[in-house]
Design a protein around this motif. Structure first.
Motif, PDB file in Angstrom:
ATOM      1  N   GLU A  79       0.836  -1.215   0.000  1.00 17.47           N
ATOM      2  CA  GLU A  79       0.000   0.000   0.000  1.00 17.47           C
ATOM      3  C   GLU A  79       0.868   1.261   0.000  1.00 17.47           C
ATOM      4  OE1 GLU A  79      -3.128   0.077  -0.647  1.00 17.47           O
ATOM      5  OE2 GLU A  79      -3.724   2.119  -0.090  1.00 17.47           O
ATOM      6  N   ARG A 101      -8.598  10.844  -3.638  1.00 20.02           N
ATOM      7  CA  ARG A 101      -9.266  10.275  -2.461  1.00 20.02           C
ATOM      8  C   ARG A 101     -10.106  11.346  -1.746  1.00 20.02           C
ATOM      9  NH1 ARG A 101      -4.360   6.386  -0.064  1.00 20.02           N
ATOM     10  NH2 ARG A 101      -4.685   4.670  -1.491  1.00 20.02           N
ATOM     11  N   PHE A 222      -8.333  -4.601 -13.235  1.00 20.10           N
ATOM     12  CA  PHE A 222      -8.425  -3.429 -12.364  1.00 20.10           C
ATOM     13  C   PHE A 222      -8.276  -2.138 -13.168  1.00 20.10           C
ATOM     14  CE2 PHE A 222      -7.331  -0.184  -9.418  1.00 20.10           C
ATOM     15  CZ  PHE A 222      -8.061  -0.496  -8.289  1.00 20.10           C
ATOM     16  N   LYS A 240     -11.750  11.509  -7.278  1.00 19.84           N
ATOM     17  CA  LYS A 240     -10.697  12.031  -8.165  1.00 19.84           C
ATOM     18  C   LYS A 240     -11.392  12.546  -9.418  1.00 19.84           C
ATOM     19  CE  LYS A 240      -9.572   7.447 -10.105  1.00 19.84           C
ATOM     20  NZ  LYS A 240      -8.579   6.360 -10.188  1.00 19.84           N
TER      21      LYS A 240
END
Ligand code: IPE
Ligand code: IPE
Ligand code: MG
Ligand code: MG
Ligand code: MG
Length: 299
Positions: A79, A101, A222, A240
């Motif tokens: 992460e 975010r 993804f 975003k």
């Protein structure tokens, strides 16, 4: 399409909370000198994001019967690399984005030089974590974990994919070229997350191979979904700026294939990922649910 079950939601919430708590503990305190850098590192990493890569580490760890105390460290290492990649991705010299975010990007909230250093320092911290305590039974396996993350993040992985992305802006790519770009810029780290989770426990070569096939398919899926959402979702849902890919002339699965076919392809990659899990049986249940989450998500 399978509905995401409430048991999965609860598991996901637990892992996300655990990841948040461990990251908050492992990142240097905001008041420690140099305070501006440490504060910005925490700003970039904490309180945000879906934590998909940590979820993948834990889910792959279930296949390998790995200890959660190991998985949480590997999850945070991945992460941190991801958070660093976002900070740099948003810089004016790259995607020039002001929102991430749901908050101003790091270079907007702080400044560009600090954003650069935040990325550098998050990356270093990721490798520090992998070297700091025992994460695998065999020390050689742990060394391989360091190498896995390095390759996934480096010029033959994420950073290389980002270079292809920059060079491709304003151009139309063929489907194979687009796949190469996406497999590197996003797929490599996701695939690496699966590998790292498994390395914290034990898997035989066949299981390792199945996990890798899964990681490869879901890593590409993804970014296909990220492209679809950029086109299809709103800024407020995404946290975003939506619609930036077409405004910036980025070749994407939507620009190359059209929205409907891009969505279909994400579904096909999901099926490919689920097929790869079949030999793994019930222990791969969370990975299956994550494949659904990654492809069916709305943000
Ligand atoms: C966004 O990643 C950037 C890509 C690699 C596509 P995520 O969608 O995982 O971002 P967060 O972590 O949830 O914010
Ligand atoms: C970013 O891809 C991949 C990274 C390595 C960070 P994008 O540029 O599409 O990611 P978003 O849409 O800004 O999150
Ligand atoms: Mg980008
Ligand atoms: Mg971007
Ligand atoms: Mg995107």
């Amino acid at each position: 399409m399978k509905i995401i079950e409430s048991d999965f939601q609860a598991w996901m919430g637990d892992i996300q909370a655990r990841t948040e708590a461990v990251l908050a503990r492992l990142l240097p305190p905001a008041h420690m000198a140099p305070a501006r850098l440490h504060e910005a590192m925490r700003y970039a990493t904490l309180e945000g994001g879906k934590r998909v890569r940590p979820l993948l580490v834990f889910a792959a760890g279930e296949v390998a019967a790995a200890a959660p105390e190991r998985l949480e460290i590997a999850a945070c290492a991945v992460e941190l690399i991801h958070a660093y990649s976002l900070v740099h991705d948003d810089l004016p010299c790259m995607d020039n984005d002001v929102l991430r975010r749901g908050k101003p990007t790091v270079h907007v909230e702080y400044d560009q030089a600090t954003a650069l250093l935040v990325g550098d320092a998050l990356q270093s911290l990721a490798f520090q974590l992998l070297a700091d305590q025992r994460l695998a039974d065999d020390a050689r396996v742990q060394l391989d974990m360091v190498k896995t993350l390095a390759v996934a993040a480096g010029s033959r992985g994420m950073a290389g994919g980002q270079q292809i992305d920059l060079e491709s802006t304003g151009k139309a790519l063929t489907l194979p070229e687009l796949e190469v770009m996406h497999i590197h810029k996003t797929g490599a780290l996701i695939r690496g997350a699966v590998t790292l989770g498994a390395a914290c426990g034990r898997v035989d070569p066949g299981q390792k191979n199945s996990l890798d096939k899964y990681g490869k398919a879901i890593g590409l899926a993804f970014q296909v979904v990220d492209d679809v959402l950029d086109y299809d979702a709103s800024t407020s849902t995404l946290g975003k700026t939506a619609g930036k890919d077409s405004r910036q002339g980025k070749p994407t699965y939507v620009s190359t294939l059209g929205l409907a076919r891009a969505r279909e392809l994400a579904g096909e990659l999901r099926s490919e990922a689920l097929a790869a899990l079949e030999p793994l049986g019930g222990r791969a249940g969370r990975l299956g649910q994550l494949a659904d989450f990654i492809v069916l998500r709305k943000f």
